[in-house]
Enzyme design. Structure first.
Site, PDB file in Angstrom:
ATOM      1  N   THR A  30       0.652  26.731  13.767  1.00 61.23           N
ATOM      2  CA  THR A  30       2.309  26.111  14.928  1.00 61.23           C
ATOM      3  C   THR A  30       2.255  25.393  16.048  1.00 61.23           C
ATOM      4  OG1 THR A  30       2.966  28.066  13.555  1.00 61.23           O
ATOM      5  CG2 THR A  30       3.355  26.124  11.906  1.00 61.23           C
ATOM      6  N   LYS A  31       1.683  26.387  16.927  1.00 59.66           N
ATOM      7  CA  LYS A  31       2.093  26.195  18.134  1.00 59.66           C
ATOM      8  C   LYS A  31       0.800  25.514  19.442  1.00 59.66           C
ATOM      9  CE  LYS A  31       5.264  29.623  18.440  1.00 59.66           C
ATOM     10  NZ  LYS A  31       5.037  30.789  17.431  1.00 59.66           N
TER      11      LYS A  31
ATOM     12  N   CYS B  19      17.694 -11.985   7.596  1.00 59.98           N
ATOM     13  CA  CYS B  19      16.619 -10.709   6.746  1.00 59.98           C
ATOM     14  C   CYS B  19      16.753 -11.781   5.317  1.00 59.98           C
ATOM     15  CB  CYS B  19      17.354  -9.252   7.054  1.00 59.98           C
ATOM     16  SG  CYS B  19      17.362  -8.528   5.064  1.00 59.98           S
TER      17      CYS B  19
ATOM     18  N   CYS C  35      19.139  -9.441   2.920  1.00 60.34           N
ATOM     19  CA  CYS C  35      20.456 -10.321   2.852  1.00 60.34           C
ATOM     20  C   CYS C  35      21.204 -10.721   1.556  1.00 60.34           C
ATOM     21  CB  CYS C  35      21.311  -9.851   4.203  1.00 60.34           C
ATOM     22  SG  CYS C  35      21.520  -8.466   5.233  1.00 60.34           S
TER      23      CYS C  35
ATOM     24  N   HIS D 166      22.816  -3.799   5.020  1.00 62.35           N
ATOM     25  CA  HIS D 166      21.488  -4.390   5.847  1.00 62.35           C
ATOM     26  C   HIS D 166      21.820  -2.823   6.337  1.00 62.35           C
ATOM     27  CE1 HIS D 166      18.413  -6.056   7.478  1.00 62.35           C
ATOM     28  NE2 HIS D 166      18.730  -5.231   8.764  1.00 62.35           N
TER      29      HIS D 166
ATOM     30  N   ASN E 244       9.137   2.667  -0.216  1.00 59.11           N
ATOM     31  CA  ASN E 244       8.768   2.778   0.853  1.00 59.11           C
ATOM     32  C   ASN E 244       9.876   2.643   2.287  1.00 59.11           C
ATOM     33  OD1 ASN E 244       6.575   3.395   2.762  1.00 59.11           O
ATOM     34  ND2 ASN E 244       5.877   0.794   2.551  1.00 59.11           N
TER      35      ASN E 244
ATOM     36  N   SER F 251       8.326  -3.605   5.745  1.00 59.86           N
ATOM     37  CA  SER F 251       8.764  -4.766   6.728  1.00 59.86           C
ATOM     38  C   SER F 251      10.212  -5.054   6.980  1.00 59.86           C
ATOM     39  CB  SER F 251       8.044  -5.958   6.163  1.00 59.86           C
ATOM     40  OG  SER F 251       8.182  -6.013   5.571  1.00 59.86           O
TER      41      SER F 251
ATOM     42  N   HIS G 130      16.866  -3.622   5.626  1.00 59.20           N
ATOM     43  CA  HIS G 130      16.986  -3.274   4.431  1.00 59.20           C
ATOM     44  C   HIS G 130      16.992  -2.383   3.512  1.00 59.20           C
ATOM     45  CE1 HIS G 130      20.670  -6.037   2.668  1.00 59.20           C
ATOM     46  NE2 HIS G 130      20.947  -5.088   2.003  1.00 59.20           N
TER      47      HIS G 130
ATOM     48  N   HIS H 109      15.815  -0.766   0.397  1.00 57.51           N
ATOM     49  CA  HIS H 109      15.097  -1.837  -0.886  1.00 57.51           C
ATOM     50  C   HIS H 109      14.258  -0.560  -1.246  1.00 57.51           C
ATOM     51  CE1 HIS H 109      12.142  -2.634   1.736  1.00 57.51           C
ATOM     52  NE2 HIS H 109      11.514  -3.771   0.882  1.00 57.51           N
TER      53      HIS H 109
ATOM     54  N   GLN I 169      11.207  -0.839  -4.937  1.00 58.25           N
ATOM     55  CA  GLN I 169      10.406  -1.774  -5.556  1.00 58.25           C
ATOM     56  C   GLN I 169       9.395  -1.533  -7.274  1.00 58.25           C
ATOM     57  OE1 GLN I 169       6.582  -4.260  -3.351  1.00 58.25           O
ATOM     58  NE2 GLN I 169       7.204  -3.015  -1.837  1.00 58.25           N
TER      59      GLN I 169
ATOM     60  N   GLU J 210      -2.121  12.642 -13.591  1.00 54.52           N
ATOM     61  CA  GLU J 210      -0.966  13.969 -13.156  1.00 54.52           C
ATOM     62  C   GLU J 210      -0.744  14.381 -15.368  1.00 54.52           C
ATOM     63  OE1 GLU J 210       1.520  13.679  -9.816  1.00 54.52           O
ATOM     64  OE2 GLU J 210       2.178  12.781 -11.916  1.00 54.52           O
TER      65      GLU J 210
ATOM     66  N   HIS K   3       7.838   8.840 -11.095  1.00 54.85           N
ATOM     67  CA  HIS K   3       6.572   9.591 -12.209  1.00 54.85           C
ATOM     68  C   HIS K   3       7.262   9.697 -13.584  1.00 54.85           C
ATOM     69  CE1 HIS K   3       2.860  10.349  -8.939  1.00 54.85           C
ATOM     70  NE2 HIS K   3       3.379   8.808  -9.387  1.00 54.85           N
TER      71      HIS K   3
ATOM     72  N   LYS L  13       2.660  13.199  11.086  1.00 56.96           N
ATOM     73  CA  LYS L  13       1.572  13.584  11.142  1.00 56.96           C
ATOM     74  C   LYS L  13       0.387  12.119  10.224  1.00 56.96           C
ATOM     75  CE  LYS L  13      -0.725  15.547   6.169  1.00 56.96           C
ATOM     76  NZ  LYS L  13      -1.070  17.167   7.371  1.00 56.96           N
TER      77      LYS L  13
ATOM     78  N   VAL M  92      -5.451  11.654   8.279  1.00 51.62           N
ATOM     79  CA  VAL M  92      -7.068  11.539   9.102  1.00 51.62           C
ATOM     80  C   VAL M  92      -7.718  12.800   8.963  1.00 51.62           C
ATOM     81  CG1 VAL M  92      -5.779   9.424   9.765  1.00 51.62           C
ATOM     82  CG2 VAL M  92      -6.169  11.701  11.272  1.00 51.62           C
TER      83      VAL M  92
HETATM   84 ZN   LIG Z   1       4.412  13.171  -9.897  1.00 55.40          ZN
END
Ligand SMILES: [Zn+2]
Ligand SMILES: [Zn+2]
Lengths: 386, 386
Positions: free
Chosen positions: B31-32, B54, B57, B118, B158, B166, B169, B171, B173, B187, B304, B344, B347
């Site tokens: 961690t250092k 937007c 809006c 917004h 997201n 993008s 505002h 929101h 999905q 799962e 989920h 983070k 990769v």
């Molecule tokens: Zn899950």
């Protein structure tokens, strides 16, 4: 919609990755979506040949206080801040609950400088210099993979600030571990499963794996090189190697690079000729990547192969080793999507449910095929640029 | 090293995620390490309450030309550039090779605006307003999940430019699909496997799943709430829900949020009281996230649960439905690591082999527990700031 014929370049569908048994959702109708997100600046800065502040440049001092050799070819050293510590280590403690499984991991992490020049990535190195990098990979794979307590060697390169890479000096890493990590373990499981359960066409001329059993990647790549160039996924090919955008690619310009003429389980089993061809196709792939958006193309590169080398003195001819079920291959996972500044993010639905792509692998391969094999920085400058 | 006792906050080890059967490598000694990589600017810009540019809006026009309602609470509409198209679709074509599997996917993608303002993310919304978002999630889950041809509904958010989102505002999905995507399918497979093969302590007071069989998440969360606060992974808890950094977390400040008092398979089965408690803990988690680095914390959030709701008119009391094997839970996957500007990247080794973390989940939980439940922007300004 029901009367229409299914067209993989128009209709949403998903494709199965047989190496991981996971799907990718393909949405080819969506390639014209407007972009409103983060734009990263294109890489236009010219790097110096030597950077006095770079800890990987020859003769400089590293953060841990050690000095980097005044090397003239490749140079490997143990990471001063390794993710694992050398074996042996203390044993696992009793688990507080069966669902809280813990497993100690030991090993070592090496850094591999590709070249003394700070500014020469694989795309700009001469083929004989890439050949030296391959020799170094083979050396480390044999050295680390035969050490007591080491059961897996992961060679990789993480290139570009966009990938969080902290230093532009061309270098890769090798993490050698007491355990086989999740992804290669899954690939090997699926390769073994394929070899033991698949019934293939006996008249097929595809190479075969150990004990004459079918190899998933030998079969796959044999099919891919047979597909007509214009509709296919092959990006580049030479006498021994093929670079292609796999059917199940997640990243927009993902590439799978592998030998296709015979089943080869690891880089130490490559002939001199196969290593020369490896260096040549590495040069072609990385040059085309840079030329795609006229930038130093960011990617993660990983070598998947048999977890550790054969015992000293044995060769593939002498022994039908079950471990040779692995088919040597390299994954290139690059994040760029539409230009030097528009990247793909693996987030939202992709993190919670399933990776998704708009551009089809066939379209990506077509784009990469159309790129020059001469690096854009080495192309003859036009009269205006003089 | 061999004589030392194993200490999970010092020795490298890996932990198994029983939901995915994949490991994460933990390197707590590291961690250092010095940081030399990309630094992103902290989010200091104050957003307007209404942005005329937007498309989310109220009353504004979207890229596709349609107008967003002048909504006053939550507002859902079909994504103008959906990743999938509505069912039915054309049938799958014959595969050119068994390894090139393709499967048509149909469905619909909805956008859910959390609030007309917004500038108000979940962390800044009043609890009754978060409660309305939960109602909207339930409505969409029931509506979409009962549509012909839909076999899975993925609700997610997201958030943050760092995640490629993008539009700031607030929101989320919902993608409704004809197939169960890879990760939830895995799962569910592992939950089913656990239910049918695990022998648990008959005297345990952990809740149980359908048919009285053991539930992986009921067992896990029952153990976690029993661990002493200071050494544990619990971040916040109320009468029905617990937020914790799971034992197997990949992201530095990853959180798993789930009900722990009874086995609940989906959001439509929540009682009024459980929904109120859900809104309250969502508020606590997102406020603590924002307070951790005094920024609008970026994350991907996913729900989920059972792939689609029960048939209309059935309830959990009436029926021991096998589909109820799912245990409702939310994943928060945030990329920030050390400050508002250090993230983070998944990769290199992590993309090619196995996810890796330095900070332990226990350390991350401790950091999050120490954050205030009052949002830093709502804290009383000091005299200097007046
Ligand atoms: Zn899950
Ligand atoms: Zn591989």
């Amino acid at each position: 919609m029901e009367d229409t014929e299914f067209d993989p370049s128009t209709h949403p569908h998903r494709r199965l990755n047989p190496l991981t048994n996971e799907h990718v959702l393909v949405s080819p109708h969506r390639t014209k979506r407007p972009w409103l997100g983060q734009v990263e600046p294109p890489q236009t800065t010219k790097l110096p040949e030597f950077d006095p502040d770079c800890y990987l440049c020859p003769g400089n001092t590293r953060a841990g206080g050690k000095q980097t050799d005044k090397y003239e070819s490749t140079f490997a050293f143990e990471n001063d801040f390794a993710a694992v510590l050398p074996p042996p280590g203390p044993a696992a403690p009793p688990s507080p609950h069966p669902l809280l499984a813990t497993e100690p991991v030991q090993g070592g992490c090496d850094v591999i400088c590709f070249h003394p020049r700070h500014d020469l990535t694989l795309a700009r190195l001469a083929i004989p210099d890439i050949r030296k990098v391959i020799n170094e990979w083979v050396r480390i794979y044999l050295l680390r993979g035969r050490q007591e307590g080491i059961n897996y060697v992961q060679i990789f390169e993480n290139k570009g600030a966009m990938m969080g890479c902290s230093n532009p000096h061309p270098h890769g890493q090798a993490w050698s571990l007491s355990v086989v990590p999740s992804l290669p373990a899954t690939e090997i499981k699926n390769l073994k499963n394929y070899a033991s359960t698949t019934i293939t066409d006996p008249s097929s001329s595809a190479p075969r794996g150990p004990h004459g059993r079918p190899c998933l990647l030998c079969e796959y790549v044999h099919f891919e090189v047979s597909v007509e160039h214009e509709s296919g996924r092959v990006v580049a090919k030479n006498d021994h190697w093929v670079a292609l955008v796999p059917w199940w690619a997640i990243w927009p310009f993902e590439i799978l690079l592998l030998p296709y003429k015979r089943h080869i389980s690891n880089i130490a089993s490559l002939t001199t000729e196969e290593k020369d061809a490896f260096a040549q196709i590495m040069s072609i792939v990385t040059k085309r990547y840079d030329n795609l958006f006229s930038c130093s193309f960011a990617y993660s590169l990983g070598i998947h192969q048999r977890p550790t080398p054969r015992a000293e003195g044995t060769s593939e001819d002498q022994d039908d080793d079950d471990e040779d079920i692995s088919h040597l291959h390299l994954h290139f996972d690059p994040p760029l999507l539409r230009s030097a500044s528009v990247r793909k993010f693996l987030v939202g639905f992709e993190l919670m449910a399933e990776p998704q792509r708009d551009l089809t692998p066939e379209q990506a391969a077509q784009r990469l095929r159309s790129c020059s094999e001469v690096h854009y920085l080495d192309a003859i400058p036009s009269s205006e640029e003089k």
